[in-house]
Design an enzyme around this catalytic site. Structure first.
Site, PDB file in Angstrom:
ATOM      1  N   GLY A 340      36.118  35.296  36.875  1.00  8.12           N
ATOM      2  CA  GLY A 340      37.488  35.151  36.436  1.00  8.12           C
ATOM      3  C   GLY A 340      37.613  35.295  34.933  1.00  8.12           C
ATOM      4  N   THR A 341      38.068  36.452  34.475  1.00  7.78           N
ATOM      5  CA  THR A 341      38.069  36.787  33.061  1.00  7.78           C
ATOM      6  C   THR A 341      39.336  37.549  32.722  1.00  7.78           C
ATOM      7  OG1 THR A 341      35.704  37.199  33.405  1.00  7.78           O
ATOM      8  CG2 THR A 341      36.600  37.763  31.256  1.00  7.78           C
ATOM      9  N   THR A 342      39.805  37.439  31.467  1.00 10.36           N
ATOM     10  CA  THR A 342      40.889  38.291  31.016  1.00 10.36           C
ATOM     11  C   THR A 342      40.592  38.750  29.591  1.00 10.36           C
ATOM     12  OG1 THR A 342      43.306  38.522  30.966  1.00 10.36           O
ATOM     13  CG2 THR A 342      42.388  36.497  30.040  1.00 10.36           C
TER      14      THR A 342
END
Length: 522
Positions: A340-342
């Site tokens: 889960g990365t942005t």
């Protein structure tokens, strides 16, 4: 006159950066404002309970990387005392197992990173940079289809605690929390986080690392089977590093250095492509995809082999010229048998450039009481732990104590010798390296414009397993074991958000539609 450009993973994230640029802030102010807003707009991917990396290039100065990623705790509980729970994320076409609970939490660096980056590079008061996020958290925003999809993927984690369920799940007519996560069109509000942002900008990072928030976090760990102590928080520091810089034809690429993994693996992939005449292979052809798949598979194999031989030193050895030639020779004729990365990219009119990649894993399913801060699950991430790069997987308690964790995150700056530059990065767990490798190849080998380079269908290969978007060229199905075909573009293959400054000063920006990204030029 244009003030700058931003590309990010949500319209509200990008809008926060644009507001700051319009109000006289620089690229670093804008990136920090965008990160804080992303904690509301992209709450599974981004949190003050996680960490990240800022590749910063002030105008006229060499780039630096501010590493505020998570740290392993100083102590390690025995396995029987740990709150460590396996959970399955469901992407629809495939599933991936993660771990959550208190023993999955590493020492968070995001708050320290925000304050340190602001002190070193910022221009506007931090309170003003936090205002877009605070307003979003207080007033709420409409859940878009992409965030609704993310909620559904990690539904099992979001349901682990009452606080998390109350935040992320719909309520029934009688006011009780239902079993259905928020859907597209629902309103998401986060009032506790609005109050915490206000408190932090008034009191400073000690509130989080030494004060009331620190006590709430460590008391819960002592009670519920987590590793974190007050000393872990009190001693956390941001590290400033020189980037890993590599030449590729007319381009100099600056990216995340060791101890992180992503930048090194991307550089390795580029080196494997050198001399393979990729430009002579028609984009999308069987031969072009076959070569990319083999390079990706070799990259994973090289990491796994060196990790067994040299432990954490594998990152320092992977780009050794002799070793590169050994692996390069295996591309032709080789039998061919996930996080889960942005990301936020910003440039401004003064010539500053910021590439900021942040992550909270998938979250631990728990929030610090009274704060709304969702804690990370980085100690439950297979690809961050020793052995995680190979088919055998990791020993979940094998992590070294008091050590900066590795990461696939790779905020990147590419500079052409004519002066043009590209600021980019991606989310996507293990797919970060393959997403960025393909976008860089699309830009600099195939000469694609920014939007086409990002939207072009991708593939990913690791441990002999091939996944592709949109189509499976004839012949590849027989070469790879049970290839997985995704009929449409999907967030599984990353989310590359990029801005471009031409040699004449023109600006372009594009955000990956796989993650419902947004780009603005102001």
């Amino acid at each position: 006159m244009k003030q700058g450009a931003v590309a990010a993973g949500h319209p509200e994230t990008a809008r926060a950066a644009a507001m700051v640029l319009e109000n006289g802030g620089n690229a670093f102010d804008a990136a920090l404002a965008a990160f804080l807003a992303s904690c509301v707009a992209e709450p599974v991917l981004s949190s003050l309970g996680g960490g990240g990396f800022l590749l910063a290039r002030p105008a006229g100065r060499p780039p630096k990387v501010l590493d505020f990623f998570v740290q392993t705790p100083r102590r390690k509980l025995r396995e029987s005392a740990c709150d460590f729970r396996p959970v399955t994320a469901d992407f629809g076409t495939t599933t991936q197992q993660f771990h959550a609970g208190f023993a999955a939490m590493a020492v968070p660096g995001a708050v320290r990173g925000v304050f340190d980056a602001h002190a070193a590079l910022g221009r506007m008061p931090l309170k003003e940079l936090a205002e877009p996020a605070r307003m979003l958290a207080r007033d709420g925003l409409t859940v878009n289809p992409q965030q609704a999809y993310v909620f559904s993927v990690v539904k099992a984690i979001l349901a682990l605690s009452a606080d998390s369920r109350a935040l992320f799940f719909r309520r029934s007519d009688d006011g009780t929390v239902s079993d259905t996560p928020l859907q597209a069109g629902d309103t998401f509000r986060h009032p506790l986080l609005a109050d915490v942002l206000d408190a932090l900008t008034h009191e400073g990072p000690d509130l989080f690392y030494r004060g009331e928030i620190a006590r709430a976090l460590t008391d819960a760990h002592a009670e519920h089977g987590g590793h974190l102590t007050a000393e872990d928080l009190r001693t956390y520091r941001t590290h400033i590093r020189d980037p890993l810089s590599v030449k590729h034809d007319d381009i100099t690429i600056h990216t995340n250095p060791p101890p992180s993994s992503g930048g090194t693996l991307i550089a390795f992939g580029l080196e494997m492509l050198r001399g393979q005449a990729l430009h002579k292979l028609a984009w999308g052809s069987r031969a072009q995809r076959r070569l990319l798949a083999r390079v990706m598979d070799l990259t994973g194999a090289a990491r796994a082999t060196l990790e067994v031989q040299h432990g954490d030193e594998w990152r320092d050895r992977l780009l050794d010229p002799a070793l590169l030639e050994t692996w390069r020779s295996q591309i032709e004729g080789r039998a061919s048998a996930y996080r889960g990365t942005t990301h936020i990219s910003v440039v401004d009119a003064a010539g500053n450039a910021a590439a900021l990649t942040v992550s909270n894993g998938e979250g631990s399913g728990w929030m610090i009481p009274g704060t709304g801060i969702i804690m990370n699950n980085m100690l439950g991430e297979e690809d961050l732990l020793p052995g995680g790069g190979g088919p055998g997987g990791p020993d979940w308690l094998s992590w070294p104590t008091d050590s900066r964790m590795t990461s696939m995150m790779a905020p990147t700056l590419a500079i052409h010798r004519d002066g043009g530059e590209w600021v980019l990065g991606s989310g996507g767990s293990r797919r970060i390296r393959s997403a960025l490798l393909q976008v860089l190849a699309n830009l600099f080998t195939y000469g694609m414009p920014l939007d086409d380079a990002i939207t072009a269908p991708r593939l990913h290969c690791e441990n002999g397993r091939l996944s592709l978007e949109c189509d499976l060229p004839d012949g590849l199905a027989e070469e790879w074991r049970d290839p997985v075909l995704w009929p449409e573009r999907n967030m599984y293959f990353g989310g590359v958000h990029a801005v471009q400054r031409t040699r004449s000063g023109g600006l372009d920006a594009f955000a990956d539609p796989r993650r419902d990204g947004a780009a603005l030029i102001v």
